[in-house]
Design a protein around this motif. Structure first.
Motif, PDB file in Angstrom:
ATOM      1  N   GLY A  63       0.916  -1.101   0.003  1.00  0.00           N
ATOM      2  CA  GLY A  63       0.001   0.070   0.100  1.00  0.00           C
ATOM      3  C   GLY A  63       0.914   1.159   0.067  1.00  0.00           C
ATOM      4  N   ASN A  64       1.070   1.841   1.111  1.00  0.00           N
ATOM      5  CA  ASN A  64       1.803   3.030   1.269  1.00  0.00           C
ATOM      6  C   ASN A  64       3.107   2.692   1.857  1.00  0.00           C
ATOM      7  OD1 ASN A  64       2.841   5.581   2.053  1.00  0.00           O
ATOM      8  ND2 ASN A  64       1.073   6.505   2.809  1.00  0.00           N
ATOM      9  N   PRO A  65       4.178   2.776   1.129  1.00  0.00           N
ATOM     10  CA  PRO A  65       5.467   2.103   2.050  1.00  0.00           C
ATOM     11  C   PRO A  65       6.005   3.015   3.173  1.00  0.00           C
ATOM     12  CG  PRO A  65       5.806   3.434  -0.152  1.00  0.00           C
ATOM     13  CD  PRO A  65       4.580   2.867  -0.146  1.00  0.00           C
ATOM     14  N   ALA A  66       5.511   4.163   3.180  1.00  0.00           N
ATOM     15  CA  ALA A  66       5.982   5.031   4.426  1.00  0.00           C
ATOM     16  C   ALA A  66       5.320   4.515   5.697  1.00  0.00           C
ATOM     17  CB  ALA A  66       5.443   6.444   4.341  1.00  0.00           C
ATOM     18  N   ASP A 184       6.934  12.132  13.946  1.00  0.00           N
ATOM     19  CA  ASP A 184       5.577  12.467  13.447  1.00  0.00           C
ATOM     20  C   ASP A 184       5.553  12.091  11.977  1.00  0.00           C
ATOM     21  OD1 ASP A 184       4.466  13.256  15.867  1.00  0.00           O
ATOM     22  OD2 ASP A 184       5.126  15.160  15.393  1.00  0.00           O
ATOM     23  N   LEU A 185       6.823  12.209  11.273  1.00  0.00           N
ATOM     24  CA  LEU A 185       6.972  12.236   9.669  1.00  0.00           C
ATOM     25  C   LEU A 185       7.801  11.058   9.344  1.00  0.00           C
ATOM     26  CD1 LEU A 185       6.403  13.464   6.862  1.00  0.00           C
ATOM     27  CD2 LEU A 185       8.849  14.717   7.287  1.00  0.00           C
ATOM     28  N   SER A 186       7.264   9.985   8.379  1.00  0.00           N
ATOM     29  CA  SER A 186       7.599   9.002   7.905  1.00  0.00           C
ATOM     30  C   SER A 186       7.922   9.241   6.363  1.00  0.00           C
ATOM     31  CB  SER A 186       7.118   7.727   8.288  1.00  0.00           C
ATOM     32  OG  SER A 186       7.333   7.399   9.723  1.00  0.00           O
ATOM     33  N   LEU A 232       6.073   5.953  -3.890  1.00  0.00           N
ATOM     34  CA  LEU A 232       6.405   6.760  -2.870  1.00  0.00           C
ATOM     35  C   LEU A 232       5.066   7.043  -2.096  1.00  0.00           C
ATOM     36  CD1 LEU A 232       8.280   9.392  -5.154  1.00  0.00           C
ATOM     37  CD2 LEU A 232       9.560   7.387  -3.713  1.00  0.00           C
ATOM     38  N   GLY A 233       5.664   7.230  -0.721  1.00  0.00           N
ATOM     39  CA  GLY A 233       4.548   7.425   0.178  1.00  0.00           C
ATOM     40  C   GLY A 233       4.994   8.234   1.359  1.00  0.00           C
ATOM     41  N   ALA A 234       4.091   9.143   2.054  1.00  0.00           N
ATOM     42  CA  ALA A 234       4.439   9.822   3.159  1.00  0.00           C
ATOM     43  C   ALA A 234       3.399   9.680   4.200  1.00  0.00           C
ATOM     44  CB  ALA A 234       4.566  11.083   2.701  1.00  0.00           C
ATOM     45  N   THR A 235       3.695   9.792   5.594  1.00  0.00           N
ATOM     46  CA  THR A 235       2.499   9.603   6.546  1.00  0.00           C
ATOM     47  C   THR A 235       2.967  10.764   7.655  1.00  0.00           C
ATOM     48  OG1 THR A 235       3.780   8.084   8.118  1.00  0.00           O
ATOM     49  CG2 THR A 235       2.104   7.519   6.646  1.00  0.00           C
ATOM     50  N   TYR A 236       2.087  11.450   8.212  1.00  0.00           N
ATOM     51  CA  TYR A 236       2.298  12.619   9.221  1.00  0.00           C
ATOM     52  C   TYR A 236       1.340  12.521  10.257  1.00  0.00           C
ATOM     53  CZ  TYR A 236       3.725  17.150  11.021  1.00  0.00           C
ATOM     54  OH  TYR A 236       3.958  18.169  11.872  1.00  0.00           O
ATOM     55  N   GLU A 241      -3.355  11.395  18.110  1.00  0.00           N
ATOM     56  CA  GLU A 241      -4.458  10.451  17.518  1.00  0.00           C
ATOM     57  C   GLU A 241      -4.769  10.415  16.352  1.00  0.00           C
ATOM     58  OE1 GLU A 241      -5.019  12.714  20.085  1.00  0.00           O
ATOM     59  OE2 GLU A 241      -4.726  11.527  21.937  1.00  0.00           O
ATOM     60  N   TRP A 242      -3.924  11.420  15.390  1.00  0.00           N
ATOM     61  CA  TRP A 242      -4.735  11.492  14.075  1.00  0.00           C
ATOM     62  C   TRP A 242      -3.404  11.582  13.187  1.00  0.00           C
ATOM     63  CZ3 TRP A 242      -9.670  12.267  12.425  1.00  0.00           C
ATOM     64  CH2 TRP A 242     -10.565  12.766  13.645  1.00  0.00           C
ATOM     65  N   THR A 243      -3.593  10.737  12.127  1.00  0.00           N
ATOM     66  CA  THR A 243      -2.456  10.525  11.134  1.00  0.00           C
ATOM     67  C   THR A 243      -2.953  10.642   9.488  1.00  0.00           C
ATOM     68  OG1 THR A 243      -1.494   8.907  12.649  1.00  0.00           O
ATOM     69  CG2 THR A 243      -0.652   8.896  10.032  1.00  0.00           C
ATOM     70  N   LEU A 244      -2.257  11.497   8.775  1.00  0.00           N
ATOM     71  CA  LEU A 244      -2.703  11.882   7.684  1.00  0.00           C
ATOM     72  C   LEU A 244      -1.588  10.969   6.445  1.00  0.00           C
ATOM     73  CD1 LEU A 244      -3.084  15.616   7.551  1.00  0.00           C
ATOM     74  CD2 LEU A 244      -4.810  13.904   7.735  1.00  0.00           C
ATOM     75  N   SER A 245      -2.066  10.706   5.317  1.00  0.00           N
ATOM     76  CA  SER A 245      -1.238   9.910   4.452  1.00  0.00           C
ATOM     77  C   SER A 245      -1.359  10.485   2.903  1.00  0.00           C
ATOM     78  CB  SER A 245      -1.358   8.393   4.625  1.00  0.00           C
ATOM     79  OG  SER A 245      -2.631   8.011   4.185  1.00  0.00           O
ATOM     80  N   THR A 246      -0.275   9.878   2.424  1.00  0.00           N
ATOM     81  CA  THR A 246      -0.504  10.013   0.764  1.00  0.00           C
ATOM     82  C   THR A 246       0.639   9.276   0.282  1.00  0.00           C
ATOM     83  OG1 THR A 246      -0.608  11.656  -1.142  1.00  0.00           O
ATOM     84  CG2 THR A 246       1.006  12.137   0.470  1.00  0.00           C
TER      85      THR A 246
END
Length: 446
Positions: A63-66, A184-186, A232-236, A241-246
């Motif tokens: 899915g999202n490798p981050a 917080d950032l991957s 490519l992916g990123a999560t923040y 308690e809240w995480t965003l991804s792309t």
């Protein structure tokens, strides 16, 4: 290089048009739909909603490798699923009606992945899975071409009966890595080596084709190819308690050599075609603000309109995935819902990936009052590309026997939908399709 063989006889264009489904069926090529994360042991119970906060290493890798930074200790997952599509096509014309049922069923989807932290904050992972696949098999329940026309020796009310076959499967070997830049950032990346299997056309006996020359009962071959794609992916974490991804995945294009035969100037030859899984972009949000409850919403956009061959019959598509998991002691209870926007083009192109034709009948050819340029691709959509389901419900269950070992399973059902296409002389074609899936897997962590 083309292998050629001299054929005798040449049919008239009007008789060819009346039997035009011969071309369509032999040409029919179907991308189906990407599996995404819907067949994973845990993500499958959450409708594939696992691009932001996956609960298994396989969903992170494919899915999202981050999100691989969630699996720093040694993780190993082994699972499999069973996918069962159900497709009926009804042909009607001039008071005649006939239903053909596809026998392409019982698809087993393997799933293997392993990960581990190799440097502080840096995780590597590898795995094998199936990223897409679909099939149609009308050998025992042939499709009628020009039903009710009663032309040239037609049997059972149809101008021609055709034993159509299609199978496209794409296996993936993934290698991924993720870096925890901050707590917080991957960021992550993955490389996919794809292995594609392709078969399409007709195989078996045909009837009502006395006026046509060429080999219409055996136009298919079984071929394979390899290809590459990247992700490519990123999560923040915007809050604890809240995480965003792309994430984004490049297209995965296969070049199938000598897969379909046609006849040009009296000679039979084999054609090649390029087939590409589309560019995909995802984004999502996950929260565990309620104790023991994980909720996630992900959206995927698929660029079918720029994918080789698929762009002639499919349109760009959005997939919305909602999933939840509630933990009670060693148990996890999961549920999900996904919605896919309509995939089939209302007015498909007349061409199909640059293919010239099949047998003696050319593709993308119009006969006034008899055959429109896109009549053949309309039949392709409803016989060999019947991806019409839009609403899917899922449930899942997991149990952790120890902190190092757990078992998980899921079930899913895509509700029956139908769509139809009308042609000039060939009549009307309506497809009704649904599918269900079950799967299970074991997860180990050390």
């Amino acid at each position: 290089m083309h292998t050629t063989k001299r054929l005798t006889g040449a049919p008239g264009i009007y008789l060819l048009a009346a039997n035009a489904l011969v071309s369509t069926s032999a040409y029919a090529l179907n991308t189906g739909t990407d599996l995404n994360l819907s067949m994973k042991p845990i993500a499958g119970g959450m409708a594939g909603a696992a691009y932001t906060n996956p609960q298994e290493v396989s969903a992170a890798l494919f899915g999202n490798p981050a999100t691989l930074t969630r699996f720093k200790s040694l993780h190993f997952e082994l699972g499999a699923g069973l996918l069962e599509p159900n497709v009926d096509n009804t042909q009607t014309n001039d008071g005649y009606s006939h239903t053909s049922t596809s026998a392409a069923r019982n698809y087993v989807v393997p799933d293997v992945a392993v990960s581990g932290e190799v440097l502080p904050g840096f995780v590597l992972a590898g795995g094998i899975g199936v990223d897409s696949g679909i099939g149609a098999d009308y050998r025992t329940s042939p499709v009628n071409a020009g039903a009710g026309l009663g032309l040239g020796g037609a049997g059972a009310g149809g101008a021609a009966t055709l034993p159509l076959v299609l199978e496209l499967l794409s296996f993936s070997g993934n290698l991924g890595g993720a870096w925890e830049v901050t707590p917080d950032l991957s960021l992550g990346a993955a490389l996919t080596v794809g292995f594609g299997l392709g078969q399409l056309g007709t195989t078996g006996s045909t009837t009502g084709l006395q006026g046509l020359s060429g080999n219409f009962g055996g136009t298919t071959s079984s071929v394979h190819n390899i290809s590459l794609r990247g992700a490519l992916g990123a999560t923040y974490k915007v809050a604890p308690e809240w995480t965003l991804s792309t994430s984004i995945k490049s297209p995965l294009q296969y070049d199938y050599h000598s897969i379909l035969s046609t006849t040009v100037n009296g000679y039979e030859q084999w054609q090649s075609v390029k087939v590409a899984q589309p560019l995909e972009v995802t984004w999502g949000v996950a929260t565990d603000i309620v104790p023991n409850l994980l909720l996630e919403v992900d959206v995927a956009w698929k660029n079918w309109s720029s994918a080789a061959l698929y762009q002639d019959i499919f349109q760009d598509q959005f997939l919305t995935m909602l999933g939840g998991q509630y933990t009670l002691d060693a148990w996890q209870f999961r549920a999900g819902y996904s919605y896919a926007s309509s995939l089939l083009l209302n007015s498909p192109n007349g061409s199909l990936g640059g293919l010239d034709g099949v047998g003696t009948l050319p593709l993308n050819t119009a006969v006034p009052g008899v055959l429109a340029r896109n009549d053949l691709t309309k039949v392709v959509q409803t016989t060999l590309a019947p991806v019409v389901w839009q609403n899917t419900l899922t449930v899942g269950l997991g149990y952790a026997f120890t902190q190092h070992f757990r078992l998980d399973g899921f079930g899913a059902y895509a509700f029956s939908e139908n769509t139809s296409r009308s042609t000039l002389a060939l009549g009307n074609y309506q497809v009704t399709a649904s599918e269900w899936a079950i799967g299970a897997g074991a997860n180990f962590s050390f």
